[in-house]
Motif scaffolding. Structure first.
Motif, mmCIF file in Angstrom:
data_model
loop_
_atom_site.group_PDB
_atom_site.id
_atom_site.type_symbol
_atom_site.label_atom_id
_atom_site.label_comp_id
_atom_site.label_asym_id
_atom_site.label_seq_id
_atom_site.Cartn_x
_atom_site.Cartn_y
_atom_site.Cartn_z
ATOM 1 N N GLY A 26 32.905 38.679 33.123
ATOM 2 C CA GLY A 26 32.212 39.944 32.941
ATOM 3 C C GLY A 26 30.709 39.858 32.832
ATOM 4 O O GLY A 26 30.064 40.853 32.519
ATOM 5 N N HIS A 27 30.116 38.694 33.124
ATOM 6 C CA HIS A 27 28.682 38.529 32.905
ATOM 7 C C HIS A 27 27.840 38.643 34.165
ATOM 8 O O HIS A 27 26.719 39.140 34.104
ATOM 9 N N GLU A 28 28.335 38.160 35.300
ATOM 10 C CA GLU A 28 27.507 38.117 36.499
ATOM 11 C C GLU A 28 28.255 38.631 37.713
ATOM 12 O O GLU A 28 29.487 38.606 37.763
ATOM 13 N N ALA A 29 27.466 39.085 38.695
ATOM 14 C CA ALA A 29 28.043 39.574 39.948
ATOM 15 C C ALA A 29 27.060 39.341 41.082
ATOM 16 O O ALA A 29 25.886 39.034 40.860
ATOM 17 N N GLU A 30 27.552 39.477 42.301
ATOM 18 C CA GLU A 30 26.732 39.329 43.492
ATOM 19 C C GLU A 30 26.970 40.522 44.413
ATOM 20 O O GLU A 30 28.097 40.994 44.534
ATOM 21 N N VAL A 31 25.912 40.993 45.037
ATOM 22 C CA VAL A 31 26.010 42.136 45.947
ATOM 23 C C VAL A 31 25.505 41.727 47.320
ATOM 24 O O VAL A 31 24.471 41.079 47.447
ATOM 25 N N ASP A 32 26.257 42.110 48.336
ATOM 26 C CA ASP A 32 25.833 41.899 49.717
ATOM 27 C C ASP A 32 26.113 43.181 50.496
ATOM 28 O O ASP A 32 27.025 43.941 50.156
ATOM 29 N N PHE A 33 25.329 43.422 51.527
ATOM 30 C CA PHE A 33 25.465 44.637 52.332
ATOM 31 C C PHE A 33 25.117 44.273 53.766
ATOM 32 O O PHE A 33 23.949 44.203 54.127
ATOM 33 N N GLY A 34 26.144 44.000 54.582
ATOM 34 C CA GLY A 34 25.899 43.521 55.938
ATOM 35 C C GLY A 34 26.734 44.248 56.969
ATOM 36 O O GLY A 34 27.677 44.981 56.646
ATOM 37 N N ASP A 35 26.397 44.029 58.225
ATOM 38 C CA ASP A 35 27.078 44.745 59.305
ATOM 39 C C ASP A 35 28.417 44.096 59.644
ATOM 40 O O ASP A 35 28.585 42.880 59.545
ATOM 41 N N VAL A 36 29.373 44.935 60.012
ATOM 42 C CA VAL A 36 30.685 44.505 60.489
ATOM 43 C C VAL A 36 31.024 45.333 61.717
ATOM 44 O O VAL A 36 30.535 46.453 61.878
ATOM 45 N N THR A 37 31.839 44.776 62.591
ATOM 46 C CA THR A 37 32.259 45.488 63.790
ATOM 47 C C THR A 37 33.715 45.878 63.646
ATOM 48 O O THR A 37 34.567 45.028 63.357
#
Length: 208
Positions: free
Chosen positions: A95-106
């Motif tokens: 519950g302490h850390e997270a990662e965010v990504d936002f990339g293209d998909v086909t």
């Protein structure tokens, strides 16, 4: 929005334990000759389907992907198929850390290939992830992805949420120093939700 504690942390610990209980079977599948040579994404997908179909395992694709990413290099070293390399393992608390990504998909939509954008919010301890696909990678989609993920998970990580140099979060990157100037709306958004952000090193130009 409340920090992730109590029930949320228990859920993340339980998710991690479900994968660890399957550790021997996961290791066996990763080490199989026909699997060992597969590209990681194909390997993870095949192992995920085999766990669900052959063992009725209650695990998510993200959990399996997270486990395989850490164990495959270790298994290759143990089997003598890769050289031993020194590394410092990452450790995370529930519950302490997270990662965010936002990339293209086909994706194929109405018979045609269309480029969309996948928002991914992944908890660092268990690998539990929330995903959402959008038609654009603009700021509204970036914010909506956060709201959906935080509601699904039930709160905000207590510590850092790590980000790449996303256009929706960064107004500009300054010269050779690569220092970031965050967008005003992003500053207001993360302040409202109590998100403590941390950026990864900036590339030459912001990605979506």
């Amino acid at each position: 929005m409340p920090s992730m504690m109590g029930l949320i942390e228990e859920r993340e610990v339980a998710a991690r334990q479900r994968v660890e209980l399957l550790g021997n079977e996961l290791d066996r599948l990763v080490a199989e000759p026909e699997e060992a040579e597969a590209a990681r994404d194909r390997l993870v997908m095949r192992i995920f389907h085999r766990l669900v179909e052959e063992h009725g395992a209650d695990v998510s694709y993200g959990m399996v992907r997270y486990y395989v990413a850490g164990r495959k290099p270790e298994i290759l070293v143990e089997s003598g198929k890769a050289p031993l390399e020194a590394f410092v393992p990452q450790t995370h608390q529930p519950g302490h850390e997270a990662e965010v990504d936002f990339g293209d998909v086909t994706i194929r939509l109405a018979g045609e290939l269309v480029t969309c954008y996948l928002f991914s919010f992944r908890l660092s301890y268990s690998g539990t992830a929330v995903h959402r696909v959008f038609a654009s990678c603009g700021q509204e989609a970036f914010f909506e992805g956060h709201v959906h993920a935080l509601r699904t998970l039930g709160g905000v990580p207590r510590s850092k949420v790590r980000y790449d140099n996303l256009k929706a979060a960064v107004a500009r990157v300054l010269g050779l120093s690569r220092a970031r100037v965050e967008a005003d709306r992003w500053i207001a958004f993360k302040s409202h939700y109590g998100i403590e952000s941390s950026a990864t090193p900036a590339p030459a130009s912001p990605t979506c």
